[in-house]
Motif scaffolding. Structure first.
Motif, PDB file in Angstrom:
ATOM      1  N   ARG A 208     -74.779 -74.289 -47.117  1.00 21.90           N
ATOM      2  CA  ARG A 208     -73.895 -74.351 -45.957  1.00 21.90           C
ATOM      3  C   ARG A 208     -73.951 -73.009 -45.235  1.00 21.90           C
ATOM      4  O   ARG A 208     -73.878 -71.953 -45.861  1.00 21.90           O
ATOM      5  N   ALA A 209     -74.078 -73.072 -43.918  1.00 21.23           N
ATOM      6  CA  ALA A 209     -74.085 -71.864 -43.096  1.00 21.23           C
ATOM      7  C   ALA A 209     -72.875 -71.887 -42.168  1.00 21.23           C
ATOM      8  O   ALA A 209     -72.563 -72.915 -41.577  1.00 21.23           O
ATOM      9  N   THR A 210     -72.215 -70.758 -42.069  1.00 28.15           N
ATOM     10  CA  THR A 210     -71.148 -70.577 -41.090  1.00 28.15           C
ATOM     11  C   THR A 210     -71.716 -69.668 -40.018  1.00 28.15           C
ATOM     12  O   THR A 210     -72.156 -68.544 -40.305  1.00 28.15           O
ATOM     13  N   VAL A 211     -71.730 -70.163 -38.790  1.00 28.01           N
ATOM     14  CA  VAL A 211     -72.370 -69.463 -37.675  1.00 28.01           C
ATOM     15  C   VAL A 211     -71.350 -69.273 -36.563  1.00 28.01           C
ATOM     16  O   VAL A 211     -70.722 -70.237 -36.131  1.00 28.01           O
ATOM     17  N   THR A 212     -71.196 -68.036 -36.110  1.00 29.78           N
ATOM     18  CA  THR A 212     -70.247 -67.738 -35.035  1.00 29.78           C
ATOM     19  C   THR A 212     -71.027 -67.334 -33.790  1.00 29.78           C
ATOM     20  O   THR A 212     -71.798 -66.371 -33.817  1.00 29.78           O
ATOM     21  N   TYR A 213     -70.823 -68.097 -32.714  1.00 29.45           N
ATOM     22  CA  TYR A 213     -71.454 -67.822 -31.425  1.00 29.45           C
ATOM     23  C   TYR A 213     -70.434 -67.210 -30.472  1.00 29.45           C
ATOM     24  O   TYR A 213     -69.245 -67.506 -30.527  1.00 29.45           O
ATOM     25  N   ARG A 214     -70.950 -66.385 -29.562  1.00 27.97           N
ATOM     26  CA  ARG A 214     -70.134 -65.832 -28.476  1.00 27.97           C
ATOM     27  C   ARG A 214     -71.026 -65.748 -27.242  1.00 27.97           C
ATOM     28  O   ARG A 214     -72.199 -65.397 -27.336  1.00 27.97           O
ATOM     29  N   GLN A 215     -70.442 -66.072 -26.094  1.00 22.25           N
ATOM     30  CA  GLN A 215     -71.210 -65.967 -24.860  1.00 22.25           C
ATOM     31  C   GLN A 215     -71.255 -64.504 -24.429  1.00 22.25           C
ATOM     32  O   GLN A 215     -70.227 -63.875 -24.200  1.00 22.25           O
ATOM     33  N   LEU A 216     -72.466 -63.963 -24.361  1.00 24.57           N
ATOM     34  CA  LEU A 216     -72.701 -62.591 -23.913  1.00 24.57           C
ATOM     35  C   LEU A 216     -73.545 -62.667 -22.652  1.00 24.57           C
ATOM     36  O   LEU A 216     -74.646 -63.224 -22.680  1.00 24.57           O
ATOM     37  N   ASP A 217     -73.035 -62.110 -21.582  1.00 31.09           N
ATOM     38  CA  ASP A 217     -73.690 -62.228 -20.277  1.00 31.09           C
ATOM     39  C   ASP A 217     -73.875 -63.712 -19.965  1.00 31.09           C
ATOM     40  O   ASP A 217     -72.906 -64.410 -19.772  1.00 31.09           O
TER      41      ASP A 217
END
Length: 107
Positions: free
Chosen positions: A80-89
């Motif tokens: 299981r992978a926990t992945v955190t995304y954030r919009q940059l530019d």
């Protein structure tokens, strides 16, 4: 956003690249912090075969981040992978990455 891409679309693009064995394309979305996470995990995952499939188990939106939990199935068991995304530019980038192996399921 790149061409209106959502965080979820970016996640699926990265996961599909992993299934194809194209780790470099998946890594293109990593920030330096997430790259450090990936490098620390690299030694643990070197013996894991390329995943055969994946499923998004959950999706949360804490603040401006988009956090996904993804289960990958391999011939040696799931992880299981926990992945955190954030919009940059204008692009969604992976800010954090954590992986846990899962115990084998009883058949």
């Amino acid at each position: 956003m790149v061409n209106g891409e959502t965080a979820e679309a970016a996640l699926h693009r990265a996961c599909d690249a992993i299934l194809a064995g194209d780790y470099m394309s998946a890594m293109a979305d990593l920030t330096q912090e997430a790259m450090n996470d990936a490098m620390a995990l690299g030694a643990t995952l070197t013996t894991v075969p390329v995943p055969q499939s994946y499923a998004v188990e959950s999706h949360e939106t804490p603040g401006t981040d988009e956090r996904f939990v993804v289960r990958f199935a391999t011939s040696m068991g799931d992880f299981r992978a926990t992945v955190t995304y954030r919009q940059l530019d204008v692009a969604w980038k992976i800010m954090a990455l954590a992986v846990e192996t899962l115990p084998p399921t009883a058949s």
